[in-house]
Each structure stands twice: as structure tokens, then as C-alpha cells.
Motif scaffolding. Structure first.
Motif, PDB file in Angstrom:
ATOM      1  N   GLU A  18       0.851  -1.188   0.000  1.00 24.53           N
ATOM      2  CA  GLU A  18       0.000   0.000   0.000  1.00 24.53           C
ATOM      3  C   GLU A  18       0.885   1.236   0.000  1.00 24.53           C
ATOM      4  O   GLU A  18       2.088   1.169   0.262  1.00 24.53           O
ATOM      5  N   LEU A  19       0.272   2.376  -0.305  1.00 20.66           N
ATOM      6  CA  LEU A  19       0.984   3.646  -0.346  1.00 20.66           C
ATOM      7  C   LEU A  19       0.125   4.681   0.362  1.00 20.66           C
ATOM      8  O   LEU A  19      -1.015   4.929  -0.038  1.00 20.66           O
ATOM      9  N   THR A  20       0.650   5.280   1.420  1.00 19.39           N
ATOM     10  CA  THR A  20      -0.117   6.253   2.192  1.00 19.39           C
ATOM     11  C   THR A  20       0.646   7.569   2.281  1.00 19.39           C
ATOM     12  O   THR A  20       1.873   7.613   2.119  1.00 19.39           O
ATOM     13  N   GLU A  21      -0.091   8.628   2.575  1.00 22.03           N
ATOM     14  CA  GLU A  21       0.530   9.933   2.746  1.00 22.03           C
ATOM     15  C   GLU A  21       1.540   9.920   3.888  1.00 22.03           C
ATOM     16  O   GLU A  21       2.565  10.612   3.831  1.00 22.03           O
ATOM     17  N   ALA A  22       1.273   9.129   4.909  1.00 24.60           N
ATOM     18  CA  ALA A  22       2.171   9.074   6.066  1.00 24.60           C
ATOM     19  C   ALA A  22       3.446   8.294   5.791  1.00 24.60           C
ATOM     20  O   ALA A  22       4.457   8.494   6.472  1.00 24.60           O
ATOM     21  N   SER A  23       3.412   7.417   4.780  1.00 25.38           N
ATOM     22  CA  SER A  23       4.566   6.545   4.543  1.00 25.38           C
ATOM     23  C   SER A  23       5.565   7.102   3.544  1.00 25.38           C
ATOM     24  O   SER A  23       6.693   6.604   3.448  1.00 25.38           O
ATOM     25  N   VAL A  24       5.180   8.134   2.783  1.00 25.20           N
ATOM     26  CA  VAL A  24       6.063   8.636   1.740  1.00 25.20           C
ATOM     27  C   VAL A  24       6.975   9.745   2.272  1.00 25.20           C
ATOM     28  O   VAL A  24       6.679  10.389   3.274  1.00 25.20           O
ATOM     29  N   ALA A  25       8.078   9.954   1.559  1.00 21.17           N
ATOM     30  CA  ALA A  25       9.024  11.014   1.926  1.00 21.17           C
ATOM     31  C   ALA A  25       8.429  12.380   1.593  1.00 21.17           C
ATOM     32  O   ALA A  25       7.552  12.505   0.728  1.00 21.17           O
TER      33      ALA A  25
END
Length: 216
Positions: A18-25
Motif C-alpha cells: 500500500e501507499l499512504t501519505e504518512a509513509s512517503v518522503a
């Protein structure tokens, strides 16, 4: 030969990550470097291969696969023949798009921005790092031009091989060098189940990157 499968029925239900706003740089270049490193570690086929899309002065698009040779705060660097079709189109319209696709990780990255030639010293340095056969190929091939036959191309290759046989350092031809795409938009796509994919896009506003989520 007719297709043996109904291509409309071919589909994959993505479900790996998954890809979340919290996980990205906070910076998309940093995020891209993370994903590229993960693609390399996953032994994805041709992890640096990208589709370069350009548009000519008449508004007609064209696309082809090239290899990424550098990425840093200045942008995404690739090398090619300046007299090729893409070279002429970039001279007419200096905006382009790059697309990376890593099926092994169910990921795609789309990048848009302005393209400029790199400093000649950068092109010289990269050219000298290439295998000698590739260096000679850059001299022998009038890229994108119509040629009479494969034989003519091989004859040109032999001619330059002979010409540079005793040359310790083959010079870079003026018609060959690098471009850097300076990104304005970078979108990260992560495949998810039921086509509800994750899409996170960064857009450059003045000197700051703004992050948003897009519907799949």
C-alpha cells in the motif's frame, strides 16, 4: 497470426503493498530513490528503463524506452543522440514525461517537467564510462534516420572501429549527449485490490512540493 487469448479478459488483482501519505518522503526525489532501490533489490527486469514521451511542434506525441543514468535534486538524466527524433522534438518542445513501471512490485511512477541538455562535461564523463563498442555505435548510427540496409550500418561500425583502433580515448561526438528532466509533477502509483489503487502526486509550487492523493 490471430491472438489466442481474449486480451480484454487479462487482468491482475494487485495486492502486494500500500501507499499512504504518512509513509512517503516529503521530497519526491527521495521517494523515487527509495522505490528505485527497492526495484533493484527485487531484481526487477531493467529497473532503470523508462518510457520517454515527447511532443513535436505540431502537437503529435511519440514515445520510446530509454535508460535512466542519474537522478538527484536537479532531475532525471538520460543520454541519447541529439539528432534523433526525440532530440528534434525536445528542441521544438522542451517538455516531456517519463514513465517507470516495475511489475514485480506492482508500482508505476509518472514524471513531467522541462528538459534541458546537461553540461557538456557531464556528457563527456558519461561517454568515457561506456564500453568501447557503445562509443563507436554512437558515431556509426545516424539515429532515427532512414538507412539503406543493415549492411550499411555494419559498414559504418567497421569504419569507425578502424578509425579509432589506436585511440586510447574515443571523443564524444557533438551530436550525442545527455538531457536532464527537471520535474514539476511526480506521481507514485501502487497497485491495490479491486482496482482501488493508491496514487500519491507531488506538484512543485514555487520551490516547495505539495502532496495530494488522487482517485485511481
Amino acid at each position: 497470426m490471430a491472438l489466442t487469448h481474449n486480451i480484454a479478459d487479462i487482468r491482475i488483482n494487485y495486492s502486494k503493498q500500500e501507499l499512504t501519505e504518512a509513509s512517503v518522503a516529503g521530497n519526491p526525489i527521495d521517494q523515487f530513490q527509495v522505490w528505485l532501490q527497492e526495484a533493484i533489490q527485487a531484481q526487477a527486469d531493467e529497473p532503470t528503463a523508462l518510457v520517454l514521451s515527447t511532443v513535436n511542434a505540431a502537437g503529435k506525441p511519440s514515445a520510446r524506452v530509454v535508460l535512466l543514468k542519474g537522478v538527484d535534486a536537479q532531475g532525471f538524466t538520460f543520454f541519447t543522440n541529439y539528432e534523433s527524433r526525440k532530440g528534434h522534438e525536445l528542441a521544438e518542445n522542451p517538455f516531456a514525461a517519463l514513465t517507470f513501471f516495475w511489475p514485480a512490485l506492482e508500482r508505476q511512477v509518472r514524471i513531467e517537467g522541462r528538459v534541458a541538455k546537461v553540461n557538456p562535461a557531464v556528457s563527456d564523463a558519461y561517454f568515457q564510462s561506456r564500453p568501447k563498442g557503445s562509443q563507436i555505435g554512437a558515431w556509426a548510427s545516424p539515429q532515427s534516420k532512414e538507412i539503406e540496409s543493415r549492411t550499411k550500418l555494419e559498414e559504418a561500425d567497421k569504419q569507425y572501429t578502424t578509425q579509432f583502433a589506436d585511440t586510447e580515448s574515443i571523443p564524444r561526438p557533438e551530436h550525442w549527449g545527455g538531457y536532464v528532466l527537471q520535474p514539476e509533477v511526480i506521481e507514485f502509483w501502487q497497485g491495490r485490490q479491486n482496482r482501488l489503487h493508491d496514487r500519491i502526486v507531488y506538484k512543485l509550487s514555487d520551490t516547495a512540493w505539495k502532496l495530494k492523493r488522487l482517485a485511481p
